[in-house]
Design a protein around this motif. Sequence first.
Motif, mmCIF file in Angstrom:
data_model
loop_
_atom_site.group_PDB
_atom_site.id
_atom_site.type_symbol
_atom_site.label_atom_id
_atom_site.label_comp_id
_atom_site.label_asym_id
_atom_site.label_seq_id
_atom_site.Cartn_x
_atom_site.Cartn_y
_atom_site.Cartn_z
ATOM 1 N N VAL A 58 -11.175 -2.509 -35.109
ATOM 2 C CA VAL A 58 -10.748 -3.877 -34.814
ATOM 3 C C VAL A 58 -11.877 -4.845 -35.147
ATOM 4 C CG1 VAL A 58 -10.142 -5.480 -32.965
ATOM 5 C CG2 VAL A 58 -9.053 -3.233 -33.078
ATOM 6 N N ALA A 59 -13.106 -4.485 -34.757
ATOM 7 C CA ALA A 59 -14.265 -5.340 -35.026
ATOM 8 C C ALA A 59 -14.437 -5.565 -36.521
ATOM 9 C CB ALA A 59 -15.528 -4.717 -34.438
ATOM 10 N N ILE A 60 -14.202 -4.517 -37.313
ATOM 11 C CA ILE A 60 -14.357 -4.647 -38.762
ATOM 12 C C ILE A 60 -13.358 -5.658 -39.314
ATOM 13 C CG2 ILE A 60 -14.194 -3.445 -40.970
ATOM 14 C CD1 ILE A 60 -15.054 -0.893 -39.460
ATOM 15 N N GLY B 95 -23.038 -2.678 -30.865
ATOM 16 C CA GLY B 95 -23.659 -3.897 -31.368
ATOM 17 C C GLY B 95 -23.911 -3.838 -32.857
ATOM 18 N N ALA B 96 -24.326 -2.672 -33.346
ATOM 19 C CA ALA B 96 -24.630 -2.529 -34.769
ATOM 20 C C ALA B 96 -23.373 -2.677 -35.622
ATOM 21 C CB ALA B 96 -25.281 -1.171 -35.019
ATOM 22 N N ILE B 97 -22.266 -2.096 -35.172
ATOM 23 C CA ILE B 97 -21.000 -2.197 -35.922
ATOM 24 C C ILE B 97 -20.557 -3.656 -36.006
ATOM 25 C CG2 ILE B 97 -18.545 -1.625 -35.839
ATOM 26 C CD1 ILE B 97 -19.454 1.082 -34.548
ATOM 27 N N GLU B 98 -20.620 -4.355 -34.883
ATOM 28 C CA GLU B 98 -20.208 -5.759 -34.870
ATOM 29 C C GLU B 98 -21.119 -6.595 -35.773
ATOM 30 O OE1 GLU B 98 -18.434 -9.137 -34.601
ATOM 31 O OE2 GLU B 98 -17.562 -7.409 -33.580
ATOM 32 N N ALA C 148 -29.973 0.282 -36.328
ATOM 33 C CA ALA C 148 -28.653 0.921 -36.403
ATOM 34 C C ALA C 148 -27.712 0.127 -37.314
ATOM 35 C CB ALA C 148 -28.055 1.044 -35.002
ATOM 36 N N SER C 149 -27.750 -1.197 -37.252
ATOM 37 C CA SER C 149 -26.884 -2.009 -38.118
ATOM 38 C C SER C 149 -27.323 -1.903 -39.577
ATOM 39 C CB SER C 149 -26.877 -3.470 -37.665
ATOM 40 O OG SER C 149 -28.177 -4.002 -37.658
ATOM 41 N N PHE C 150 -28.628 -1.763 -39.800
ATOM 42 C CA PHE C 150 -29.132 -1.526 -41.158
ATOM 43 C C PHE C 150 -28.551 -0.231 -41.719
ATOM 44 C CE2 PHE C 150 -32.319 0.764 -43.706
ATOM 45 C CZ PHE C 150 -32.505 -0.125 -44.744
ATOM 46 N N LYS C 151 -28.482 0.819 -40.889
ATOM 47 C CA LYS C 151 -27.935 2.098 -41.327
ATOM 48 C C LYS C 151 -26.442 1.979 -41.629
ATOM 49 C CE LYS C 151 -26.961 5.456 -38.404
ATOM 50 N NZ LYS C 151 -27.070 6.561 -37.428
ATOM 51 N N ILE C 152 -25.713 1.261 -40.774
ATOM 52 C CA ILE C 152 -24.269 1.117 -40.978
ATOM 53 C C ILE C 152 -23.975 0.285 -42.230
ATOM 54 C CG2 ILE C 152 -22.184 0.043 -40.013
ATOM 55 C CD1 ILE C 152 -23.207 0.954 -37.265
ATOM 56 N N GLY C 153 -24.813 -0.711 -42.477
ATOM 57 C CA GLY C 153 -24.615 -1.556 -43.654
ATOM 58 C C GLY C 153 -25.360 -1.067 -44.886
#
Length: 728
Positions: A323-325, A364-367, A623-628
């Motif tokens: 949903v966040a995506i 938080g990282a996903i968002e 973590a957001s760096f890894k996801i992106g």
Amino acid sequence: MSHIPDPSRNEHGAEEPLEPIVAEGVDEEPVEPNRRLYDGWKWWLFGALAVAYATFHLVSLNLYPIETWSFRIIHVCGALILGFGLYTGSRFVSDGEKGGVPGWSNVLALVMLIPAGYALIQVILMRQAMAGGAMRIEPAIENWHFGAPLIAATVVAIVLSWLHRQQRNSLLLADVVLMVCALASAGYLLVMFNSPLRASTGTAFAPMGISWAAIAGSLLILEMTRRVAGMALVVIAAIFLAYVFAGPYLPGFLGYPGLSVGRFFSQVYTDAGVLGPTTAVSSTYIILFIIFAAFLQASKVGDYFVNFAFAAAGRARGGPAKVAIFASGLMGMINGTSAGNVVSTGSLTIPLMKKVGYPGRSAGAIEAAASTGGQIMPPIMGAGAFIMAEVTGIPYTEIAIAAVIPAILYFASIYFMVDFEAARKGMSGMRKDEIPQFARLARQAYLFAPIIILVVALFMGYSVIRAGTIATAAAAVVSWISPHKMGLRAIITALQLAGTMAIQIIAVCACAGLIVGVIALTGVGARFSSLLLGLAGFSQLLALFFAMCISILLGMGMPTTAAYAVAASVVAPGLINIGIEPLVAHFFVFYFAVVSAITPPVALASYAAAGISGDNAMGTSVASFKIGLAAFIVPFMFFYSPAMLLEGSWLEILRVGLTATLGIVLLSSTVQAWFFGPLRSWQRLVALVGALFLIYGGIYTDVAGLAIAAALYMMQKAHGGGTKTVTT
């Protein structure tokens, strides 16, 4: 903000039906910590100023255009006046805390009103003199009756505004002085730039008054930027401004002959700097799309976007993350700032992700990663696409079309990162009775009409301004068949909201204009180009890596538009000089300027998400760096496979798009150690090799990558992993 129910059981131990989660308040404007909240006559005054400011742009852009430089000067001046009235320079007194403005400070501010007002009166007298046939103003009058009092009042008032805490509904006298100084500075420039003296800027014959007005205007822009965007951009701008006068003493490629104070400042407040490409875009496309976004917010389209995302993706495993995506991509496209998008949608999606099993850091990282991706989502792409069109001369529609495959790859990467993590941790989706009914929301799909109308109008050949205006009107019309009808009062509220929302981006663009002016007038950009050209002699990949690092470094702590504008001036010309197509070079820079919002150590979007999730800010940014991660690889694909930007035959574009998407899936599986089942260490290494082969884009590498992907799939299926398929 929202209703998030917890499962409960009745006295017999059975689960009771839950009320569906309904997003509410997503469209509400976040109030910054240093934003004043007025009541009474001050509320009416600044509300009316905001409405007038937004209306001025709508009228000027569509009905009664005015001279370009004059329009841009008024555009910046209006944002400064509104900004100094709405944002404090220090902080507010908290409950139970002693504070307030001492009497001596008010007296000094009152004294400073005299030179500020005197400078403004001199502007009026100068205008009368020039209208009466005077060729120029006496230097003594410009220096001692205009320049000296204006600079003194500006500097003292800025310092006074830093010193004291005040009540949230109070207006400092020092900020009133700054408003008068903004009027005096802009007024003088309007007088001179509408006379033959305009042609003298940048020469020894330029009136010194232009330099005094530009110095005061630059100080006001820097202070306004500090208030609305923090110190990062101000520090970078200060370093560039210092370089103007320190450059002649620097060794090596950084040295240059030098510019005098008069020559530099008489030119930096023209279309070579502050009034150049960044302000050209903020005064036309950006302000128009802020008004469009404000109309969408007033008609509660943001709530609908989030609820639609819940209905579409909520039941998939790890539902709230997906949903966040979707929601963040939709909202970020029109929002214009990654951190602002995190605050608006993340306050709902992050708690829900934690509820279904995601750790606070992952939530938080996903968002943060999804909100950042909204800046590269066509057709609006935040505001960066409009600056790219202005800088490159490439039509906006071509840029929006070229962004399609890169945006798909970015969001596919985040989606599969989320899906594989959910599969590895055994997460489930949300229950049917927890999410809105898709059928009911589908009946309100007409709320997408304004965005569809915008896209259709652009591709029918309408100008961006005309298409944006039509889409804004459509947002109001569509609201009449929705539960949130926009009457006259709601339209005025939307205009007031737009005028307020515009302050940050206009200040940031004006500040970026100062940096662009330094780059253009000192030639430092050309020297960076020479450096990249030298590196490319050894390796083009090394030159691209160096360009990536500079783009991320310049973008750290800065909003997307400013980050791209500065990086485009410093880095893009160098990439073009080493043989890269202009569209590819600017997309390369744009992507890294965008992802600087999730790049440690300074990652604004990640920090905003960490504030909501309650996790460590630096851990969330890593973590957001890894996801992106895909966003750090996709720009290199532009260089090696221009078909990624839809340059080439349709067969080549289709092949590259499909294989690159599969490469992104393999890359996600490498990071999350899951494909159609768990991956061992050596399998992750094989998957990484396959991902790189597919991402590279050559025919032979694509065949090798497909073979690796097929072998991994067959291997996992043979060992029973195929029973755990990816849920969509």
